[in-house]
Design an enzyme around this catalytic site. Sequence first.
Site, mmCIF file in Angstrom:
data_model
loop_
_atom_site.group_PDB
_atom_site.id
_atom_site.type_symbol
_atom_site.label_atom_id
_atom_site.label_comp_id
_atom_site.label_asym_id
_atom_site.label_seq_id
_atom_site.Cartn_x
_atom_site.Cartn_y
_atom_site.Cartn_z
ATOM 1 C CE LYS A 136 -1.759 -0.552 4.121
ATOM 2 N NZ LYS A 136 -1.100 -1.763 4.627
ATOM 3 N NE ARG A 161 -3.448 -0.284 10.328
ATOM 4 C CZ ARG A 161 -2.307 0.299 9.987
ATOM 5 N NH1 ARG A 161 -2.312 1.387 9.261
ATOM 6 N NH2 ARG A 161 -1.169 -0.239 10.331
ATOM 7 N NE ARG A 208 8.165 -2.943 5.580
ATOM 8 C CZ ARG A 208 6.854 -2.754 5.705
ATOM 9 N NH1 ARG A 208 6.112 -2.468 4.658
ATOM 10 N NH2 ARG A 208 6.260 -2.844 6.878
ATOM 11 N NE ARG A 241 7.160 -0.013 9.714
ATOM 12 C CZ ARG A 241 5.908 -0.023 9.260
ATOM 13 N NH1 ARG A 241 5.643 0.415 8.054
ATOM 14 N NH2 ARG A 241 4.936 -0.465 10.018
ATOM 15 N NE ARG A 260 3.147 -4.016 11.402
ATOM 16 C CZ ARG A 260 4.186 -3.986 10.568
ATOM 17 N NH1 ARG A 260 5.330 -4.554 10.897
ATOM 18 N NH2 ARG A 260 4.068 -3.383 9.415
HETATM 19 P P1 AMP Z 1 1.715 1.380 9.142
HETATM 20 O O1 AMP Z 1 2.939 2.164 8.761
HETATM 21 O O2 AMP Z 1 0.491 1.832 8.420
HETATM 22 O O3 AMP Z 1 1.941 -0.108 9.043
HETATM 23 O O4 AMP Z 1 1.436 1.686 10.691
HETATM 24 C C1 AMP Z 1 2.403 1.394 11.695
HETATM 25 C C2 AMP Z 1 1.758 1.428 13.068
HETATM 26 O O5 AMP Z 1 1.214 2.735 13.311
HETATM 27 C C3 AMP Z 1 0.575 0.484 13.259
HETATM 28 O O6 AMP Z 1 0.987 -0.824 13.606
HETATM 29 C C4 AMP Z 1 -0.187 1.184 14.385
HETATM 30 O O7 AMP Z 1 0.458 0.992 15.625
HETATM 31 C C5 AMP Z 1 -0.016 2.655 14.020
HETATM 32 N N1 AMP Z 1 -1.093 3.133 13.098
HETATM 33 C C6 AMP Z 1 -0.949 3.547 11.815
HETATM 34 N N2 AMP Z 1 -2.119 3.945 11.301
HETATM 35 C C7 AMP Z 1 -3.034 3.782 12.286
HETATM 36 C C8 AMP Z 1 -4.427 4.010 12.380
HETATM 37 N N3 AMP Z 1 -5.148 4.473 11.337
HETATM 38 N N4 AMP Z 1 -5.043 3.727 13.558
HETATM 39 C C9 AMP Z 1 -4.357 3.269 14.616
HETATM 40 N N5 AMP Z 1 -3.044 3.018 14.599
HETATM 41 C C10 AMP Z 1 -2.372 3.270 13.445
#
Ligand code: AMP
Length: 191
Positions: free
Chosen positions: A18, A93, A132, A139, A150
Amino acid sequence: MASTKHRLIMVGPPGAGKGTQAEKLANNRGWAHISTGEMLRSAVASKSDLGLRVSEYLDRGDLVPDELVIGLVKERITWEDSQKGYVLDGFPRNLEQAKALDIALIELEEPITRVFYFNVPREELVNRILSRAASGSGRSDDNREVIENRLRVYEEQTAPLINFYREKGVLVEIEGFGTVEEVEKLISERI
Ligand code: AMP
């Protein structure tokens, strides 16, 4: 004719691609790429109040409280660079976030135009995230234990969005296991 202002959402499990696609699309078209994950990671890195509140959630791979991310996104879509269009990456989310976004966009009279759902087999996801990490994503949540959480959080909380947006008639399903270029092409054909 006035050009359409595209307001897109990318939904899919972690590792589905994404972020890569959202960034490419936004850069190519001059739209804003709005990644809540990146916004939260930079808050953690800068040790802001928000960062201190959310770092534990990110480390565990759990969702941060809805009101925090909803507030971030509602503000972000009013910025100048979002006015030509935007791609939401990692938000909403869960259903609460999706409903809050709906209400905010109804007020602006600017509903979501498309939701791209990235469908990628689970085995492929874990491999992609681990590679990755090996190539230096930096990360802290790209390790096997957190990845499993996750993926679980995605299945339980995020996957219900697929039907939510399908019923609204804006969902486009993308087979996300091709190359970056193949997936990019699929998206631009369906935008
Ligand atoms: P991502 O980079 O989108 O995989 O997000 C990394 C982490 O950020 C996730 O595992 C959550 O802890 C937090 N996070 C990102 N977007 C959201 C969201 N819309 N709602 C809640 N937590 C989020």
